[in-house]
Write a protein that holds these residues in place. Structure first.
Motif, short mmCIF file in Angstrom:
data_model
loop_
_atom_site.label_atom_id
_atom_site.label_comp_id
_atom_site.label_asym_id
_atom_site.label_seq_id
_atom_site.Cartn_x
_atom_site.Cartn_y
_atom_site.Cartn_z
N SER A 1 89.01 42.69 60.82
CA SER A 1 89.72 41.99 61.88
C SER A 1 90.60 40.89 61.33
CB SER A 1 88.73 41.40 62.88
OG SER A 1 87.98 42.42 63.50
N GLY A 2 91.68 40.65 62.03
CA GLY A 2 92.63 39.61 61.68
C GLY A 2 93.99 40.01 62.20
N GLY A 3 94.82 39.03 62.52
CA GLY A 3 96.13 39.33 63.07
C GLY A 3 97.09 39.76 61.99
N ARG A 4 97.82 38.81 61.45
CA ARG A 4 98.79 39.12 60.40
C ARG A 4 98.06 39.57 59.14
NH1 ARG A 4 101.32 36.22 56.31
NH2 ARG A 4 103.47 36.86 55.87
N TYR A 5 98.61 40.59 58.49
CA TYR A 5 97.98 41.12 57.28
C TYR A 5 98.03 40.07 56.18
CZ TYR A 5 97.17 43.88 53.10
OH TYR A 5 96.68 44.35 51.92
N THR A 6 96.89 39.73 55.63
CA THR A 6 96.79 38.78 54.51
C THR A 6 95.77 39.32 53.51
OG1 THR A 6 94.95 37.53 55.49
CG2 THR A 6 97.20 36.83 56.10
N PRO A 7 95.76 38.78 52.28
CA PRO A 7 94.75 39.23 51.31
C PRO A 7 93.33 39.05 51.80
CG PRO A 7 96.49 38.00 50.20
CD PRO A 7 96.74 37.86 51.69
N GLU A 8 93.11 38.07 52.70
CA GLU A 8 91.76 37.81 53.18
C GLU A 8 91.24 38.92 54.10
OE1 GLU A 8 94.17 35.47 53.15
OE2 GLU A 8 93.34 34.50 51.37
N ASN A 9 92.13 39.63 54.78
CA ASN A 9 91.64 40.69 55.68
C ASN A 9 91.99 42.07 55.14
OD1 ASN A 9 94.33 41.01 56.26
ND2 ASN A 9 94.18 40.46 58.43
N ARG A 10 91.98 42.21 53.82
CA ARG A 10 92.30 43.50 53.23
C ARG A 10 91.11 44.44 53.17
NH1 ARG A 10 95.70 42.60 47.79
NH2 ARG A 10 95.54 44.86 47.82
N GLY A 11 89.90 43.91 53.37
CA GLY A 11 88.72 44.76 53.30
C GLY A 11 88.62 45.71 54.48
N VAL A 12 87.68 46.65 54.40
CA VAL A 12 87.52 47.64 55.46
C VAL A 12 86.08 47.66 55.96
CG1 VAL A 12 89.37 49.10 54.59
CG2 VAL A 12 87.02 49.54 53.86
N GLU A 13 85.90 48.20 57.16
CA GLU A 13 84.59 48.47 57.74
C GLU A 13 84.60 49.92 58.21
OE1 GLU A 13 83.02 44.32 59.49
OE2 GLU A 13 84.72 45.18 60.60
N TYR A 14 83.42 50.44 58.55
CA TYR A 14 83.37 51.84 58.99
C TYR A 14 82.31 52.01 60.07
CZ TYR A 14 79.22 52.34 55.97
OH TYR A 14 77.98 52.20 55.39
N VAL A 15 82.50 53.06 60.86
CA VAL A 15 81.51 53.44 61.87
C VAL A 15 81.40 54.97 61.85
CG1 VAL A 15 83.23 53.48 63.73
CG2 VAL A 15 80.81 53.22 64.29
N ILE A 16 80.17 55.46 61.96
CA ILE A 16 79.92 56.90 61.94
C ILE A 16 79.13 57.27 63.19
CG2 ILE A 16 78.98 58.85 60.63
CD1 ILE A 16 79.02 57.09 58.14
N GLU A 17 79.63 58.29 63.90
CA GLU A 17 78.98 58.79 65.12
C GLU A 17 78.64 60.26 64.92
OE1 GLU A 17 81.76 57.61 68.51
OE2 GLU A 17 82.94 57.25 66.68
N ALA A 18 77.65 60.74 65.67
CA ALA A 18 77.25 62.15 65.59
C ALA A 18 76.89 62.67 66.97
CB ALA A 18 76.08 62.33 64.63
N ALA A 19 77.21 63.94 67.22
CA ALA A 19 76.89 64.58 68.49
C ALA A 19 76.59 66.05 68.23
CB ALA A 19 78.04 64.45 69.48
N PRO A 20 75.73 66.67 69.03
CA PRO A 20 75.39 68.09 68.80
C PRO A 20 76.52 69.03 69.14
CG PRO A 20 74.36 67.27 70.82
CD PRO A 20 74.99 66.09 70.17
N VAL A 21 76.55 70.18 68.44
CA VAL A 21 77.47 71.29 68.72
C VAL A 21 76.63 72.51 69.01
CG1 VAL A 21 79.24 72.79 67.73
CG2 VAL A 21 79.32 70.33 67.29
N ALA A 22 77.02 73.28 70.02
CA ALA A 22 76.17 74.38 70.49
C ALA A 22 76.10 75.53 69.50
CB ALA A 22 76.67 74.88 71.85
N GLU A 23 77.25 75.98 68.98
CA GLU A 23 77.28 77.20 68.17
C GLU A 23 77.09 76.89 66.69
OE1 GLU A 23 79.92 76.30 70.07
OE2 GLU A 23 79.73 77.59 71.84
#
Length: 283
Positions: free
Chosen positions: A98-120
């Motif tokens: 998070s952060g407004g204007r791109y700066t070296p301080e907000n160059r890092g990343v985060e991630y989220v992973i979701e899962a759901a069933p599939v029938a076939e």
């Protein structure tokens, strides 16, 4: 439940806020992944595409983002959701901190992973009608950036609304050169005789994982010829078959475009070969 930066959270827990750059600017990339019998299908291809997308988006890639680390994080969410050993759909989203204007301080990343069933467990040809139309309200820019799976999918959303309002099952997107690029939810293939065509990535289509696999399969099929060429709208009604591909649904035959009805003979042949590849991948 979701996996947020390695921590399992309930869906009801709030872990993003209004400053999230994926929400504010579409500053995020994602992979939609199919898992069969606990095996992450085509994981190397997904991982390499994710890394390529992050580089194009000028995201800093953490040292810990190895194939093994991210696969472990996928298995973590599968386990807590009771989907280990089943067929599932996984979405892995990576966004800049998070952060407004791109700066070296907000160059890092985060991630989220979701899962759901599939029938076939394996890919199947759906017998439901799939009538498509060209979406001409807005156009896609050809080039490398359009081929990246970012959260900026406004064109696809508007095409989906157009399809729903006009009783179509899907829409075909055009680029600014008036070439057919892809469908709302997958890559497009055109069959004419023994020739199968799909637009090049340079036209603006997503560099799909199943697209790549089908290109390999077609290339090994003696009586079929593959061409990676731009597709004109005028070619659509002259085609014998049209089909759409994505890694969750597999191969989706187009049944109708305007006054032209299509067969699905080649689709069905390719589906059998694709499922054979999936079986080998699971071993």
């Amino acid at each position: 439940m979701v996996n947020f930066n390695g921590t399992i959270l309930e869906h009801e827990e709030k872990f993003l806020n209004q400053e999230n750059r994926g929400l504010r600017y579409g500053d995020a990339v994602f992979e939609t992944i199919r898992v069969n019998a606990g095996k992450v299908l085509f994981w190397e291809e997904h991982y390499l595409r994710l890394m390529a997308g992050m580089r194009i988006m000028r995201m800093d890639i953490p040292m810990e983002f190895t194939m093994e680390f991210l696969e472990d994080q996928i298995r973590k969410i599968l386990e807590v959701t009771g989907l280990t050993g089943t067929t599932a759909r996984v979405r892995l989203t990576v966004f800049r901190k998070s952060g407004g204007r791109y700066t070296p301080e907000n160059r890092g990343v985060e991630y989220v992973i979701e899962a759901a069933p599939v029938a076939e467990a394996f890919y199947q040809i759906r017998e439901a009608l799939c009538e498509v139309e060209l979406f001409k309200d807005h156009y896609m820019a050809p080039g490398l950036l359009s081929s990246v799976k970012t959260n900026n999918r406004a064109l696809n959303v508007l095409a989906g609304i157009f399809a729903s309002e006009n009783d179509y099952h899907n829409c075909l997107l055009l680029n600014t050169d008036k070439k057919v690029v892809e469908a709302i939810n997958g890559n497009l293939f055109l069959v004419k005789g023994n020739v199968i065509k799909t637009p090049p990535v340079a036209d603006g289509c997503i560099n799909g994982i199943l697209r790549k696999k089908l290109i390999e399969i077609i290339g090994k099929t003696e009586d079929l010829e593959f061409r990676e060429e731009s597709i004109s709208p005028f070619e659509l009604q002259k085609a014998d078959e049209l089909f759409i591909t994505n890694v969750i649904s597999g191969i989706i035959p187009v049944s109708k475009y305007r006054k032209k009805n299509f067969e699905s003979e080649v689709c069905r042949r390719l589906l059998g070969r694709l499922n054979a590849v999936v079986r080998l991948t699971e071993q």
